[in-house]
Design a protein around this motif. Structure first.
Motif, PDB file in Angstrom:
ATOM      1  N   MET A  49     -17.992 -35.838  55.929  1.00 10.18           N
ATOM      2  CA  MET A  49     -19.431 -35.949  56.115  1.00 10.18           C
ATOM      3  C   MET A  49     -19.803 -37.247  56.821  1.00 10.18           C
ATOM      4  SD  MET A  49     -19.974 -33.101  54.812  1.00 10.18           S
ATOM      5  CE  MET A  49     -21.748 -33.067  54.972  1.00 10.18           C
ATOM      6  N   LEU A  50     -20.746 -37.147  57.736  1.00 14.29           N
ATOM      7  CA  LEU A  50     -21.228 -38.309  58.479  1.00 14.29           C
ATOM      8  C   LEU A  50     -22.664 -38.620  58.067  1.00 14.29           C
ATOM      9  CD1 LEU A  50     -19.831 -37.449  62.025  1.00 14.29           C
ATOM     10  CD2 LEU A  50     -18.774 -38.853  60.237  1.00 14.29           C
ATOM     11  N   GLY A  51     -23.106 -39.850  58.385  1.00  8.35           N
ATOM     12  CA  GLY A  51     -24.456 -40.248  57.979  1.00  8.35           C
ATOM     13  C   GLY A  51     -24.466 -40.669  56.528  1.00  8.35           C
ATOM     14  N   GLU A  52     -25.614 -40.565  55.884  1.00  8.40           N
ATOM     15  CA  GLU A  52     -25.747 -40.962  54.472  1.00  8.40           C
ATOM     16  C   GLU A  52     -25.870 -39.720  53.602  1.00  8.40           C
ATOM     17  OE1 GLU A  52     -27.901 -44.172  51.577  1.00  8.40           O
ATOM     18  OE2 GLU A  52     -28.126 -44.266  53.748  1.00  8.40           O
ATOM     19  N   THR A  53     -24.986 -39.622  52.619  1.00  3.61           N
ATOM     20  CA  THR A  53     -25.015 -38.493  51.696  1.00  3.61           C
ATOM     21  C   THR A  53     -26.137 -38.685  50.694  1.00  3.61           C
ATOM     22  OG1 THR A  53     -22.615 -38.267  51.909  1.00  3.61           O
ATOM     23  CG2 THR A  53     -23.663 -37.165  50.044  1.00  3.61           C
ATOM     24  N   PRO A  54     -26.992 -37.678  50.474  1.00  3.02           N
ATOM     25  CA  PRO A  54     -28.067 -37.818  49.495  1.00  3.02           C
ATOM     26  C   PRO A  54     -27.530 -38.243  48.129  1.00  3.02           C
ATOM     27  CG  PRO A  54     -28.369 -35.822  50.776  1.00  3.02           C
ATOM     28  CD  PRO A  54     -27.027 -36.377  51.164  1.00  3.02           C
ATOM     29  N   LYS A  55     -28.221 -39.181  47.508  1.00  2.00           N
ATOM     30  CA  LYS A  55     -27.775 -39.707  46.218  1.00  2.00           C
ATOM     31  C   LYS A  55     -27.698 -38.613  45.164  1.00  2.00           C
ATOM     32  CE  LYS A  55     -30.480 -42.793  44.450  1.00  2.00           C
ATOM     33  NZ  LYS A  55     -31.133 -44.102  44.232  1.00  2.00           N
ATOM     34  N   GLU A  56     -28.612 -37.637  45.245  1.00  2.00           N
ATOM     35  CA  GLU A  56     -28.619 -36.548  44.260  1.00  2.00           C
ATOM     36  C   GLU A  56     -27.319 -35.745  44.307  1.00  2.00           C
ATOM     37  OE1 GLU A  56     -32.727 -37.711  45.296  1.00  2.00           O
ATOM     38  OE2 GLU A  56     -30.952 -37.160  46.479  1.00  2.00           O
ATOM     39  N   VAL A  57     -26.771 -35.590  45.517  1.00  2.00           N
ATOM     40  CA  VAL A  57     -25.504 -34.864  45.661  1.00  2.00           C
ATOM     41  C   VAL A  57     -24.368 -35.667  45.058  1.00  2.00           C
ATOM     42  CG1 VAL A  57     -23.825 -33.963  47.314  1.00  2.00           C
ATOM     43  CG2 VAL A  57     -26.281 -33.635  47.716  1.00  2.00           C
ATOM     44  N   LEU A  58     -24.289 -36.953  45.402  1.00  2.00           N
ATOM     45  CA  LEU A  58     -23.213 -37.804  44.894  1.00  2.00           C
ATOM     46  C   LEU A  58     -23.248 -37.914  43.379  1.00  2.00           C
ATOM     47  CD1 LEU A  58     -23.388 -40.706  47.498  1.00  2.00           C
ATOM     48  CD2 LEU A  58     -21.532 -39.054  47.265  1.00  2.00           C
ATOM     49  N   ALA A  60     -24.374 -35.963  41.165  1.00  2.00           N
ATOM     50  CA  ALA A  60     -24.013 -34.752  40.437  1.00  2.00           C
ATOM     51  C   ALA A  60     -22.524 -34.748  40.103  1.00  2.00           C
ATOM     52  CB  ALA A  60     -24.378 -33.510  41.252  1.00  2.00           C
ATOM     53  N   PHE A  61     -21.736 -35.432  40.922  1.00  5.88           N
ATOM     54  CA  PHE A  61     -20.291 -35.487  40.711  1.00  5.88           C
ATOM     55  C   PHE A  61     -19.830 -36.842  40.163  1.00  5.88           C
ATOM     56  CE2 PHE A  61     -21.199 -32.426  44.031  1.00  5.88           C
ATOM     57  CZ  PHE A  61     -20.505 -31.319  43.589  1.00  5.88           C
ATOM     58  N   ASP A  62     -20.592 -37.906  40.450  1.00  4.12           N
ATOM     59  CA  ASP A  62     -20.255 -39.243  39.938  1.00  4.12           C
ATOM     60  C   ASP A  62     -21.551 -40.055  39.899  1.00  4.12           C
ATOM     61  OD1 ASP A  62     -19.419 -41.821  39.412  1.00  4.12           O
ATOM     62  OD2 ASP A  62     -17.646 -41.705  40.690  1.00  4.12           O
ATOM     63  N   ASP A  63     -22.120 -40.212  38.714  1.00  2.90           N
ATOM     64  CA  ASP A  63     -23.422 -40.884  38.618  1.00  2.90           C
ATOM     65  C   ASP A  63     -23.326 -42.402  38.705  1.00  2.90           C
ATOM     66  OD1 ASP A  63     -22.348 -41.498  36.180  1.00  2.90           O
ATOM     67  OD2 ASP A  63     -23.888 -40.498  34.989  1.00  2.90           O
TER      68      ASP A  63
END
Length: 236
Positions: A49-58, A60-63
């Protein structure tokens, strides 16, 4: 092409199609569908993935992750930057595989899968995943399947195609005619619809596989015992 398919076609199409021609290209040539797959990334845990990954997505797997973003550095190329909450240090690398030393394989696969899924859900295409359960717990798998079942998140009729070794995942799927059973017998692979092999609806799909009711869908008892006996000899 099978005879029963040819029989259903318009007579004009039959004139231009050979016996072994596929009509898939006629349906897909101009419809703009896309195909995204995670077949390779499943095994190397690559961060595509390029750019900035939405925090909500991240989260969900690692808070514990504050952000994960990529920047295009003129001198060093694409750089991945990762920062955790309550920590001032920013981990930076030009090799996305290096992220495996810092965050879990499930997190890497998770945000890569969600990114690909969103692309497909927007367009109504296909997402192909080998071993969907790989690195995920059951609730995460359920959430991913629900993205494709819910009309709010899948307004364009996108389709997810996946393989799995965990029969319990099949209990999340309502129908049997979109589940295929694969077996290898005497070196040959067969693929059959679950609905054609078992018509009753009062038994959980997972029980059919785990009990070996369908035959050939679970390891044979003798094979498991032989493996245990061999390991026992090696460790003594």
């Amino acid at each position: 092409m099978h005879d029963f398919v040819l029989h259903e076609l318009d007579s004009g199409l039959k004139l231009v199609l050979k016996q072994d021609d596929s009509i898939a290209i006629l349906a897909s040539r101009d419809n703009g569908s896309i195909v995204n797959d995670l077949l390779t990334e499943n095994y190397v845990n690559l961060s595509p993935m390029l750019g900035e990954t939405p925090k909500e997505v991240l989260n969900a797997f690692d808070d514990n992750i504050e952000y994960l973003r990529t920047t295009d550095d003129p001198s060093n190329g694409i750089q991945w930057k990762l920062k955790f909450k309550n920590n001032d240090h920013v981990f930076q690398t030009g090799n996305p595989i290096e992220l495996n030393r810092i965050i879990s394989a499930g997190t890497i696969k998770g945000y890569a899968l969600i990114g690909r899924a969103v692309t497909v859900l927007k367009t109504g295409g296909y997402l192909i995943i080998d071993e969907l359960e790989n690195h995920f717990n059951k609730e995460m798998v359920h959430m991913i399947l629900e993205l494709f079942e819910d009309q709010d998140t899948n307004p364009n009729g996108a389709c997810i195609i996946f393989s799995t070794h965990y029969a319990e995942i099949l209990d999340f799927i309502r129908r049997k005619d979109n589940v295929y059973v694969t077996r290898k017998t005497d070196g040959f692979l067969s693929v059959n619809k679950l609905s054609a092999e078992f018509r009753r609806n009062d038994i959980k799909k997972s029980d059919l596989f785990l009990s070996n009711c369908l035959r050939g869908t679970a390891p044979k008892f003798r094979q498991i015992q032989n493996l245990k006996e061999t390991i026992c000899k090696e460790v003594k």
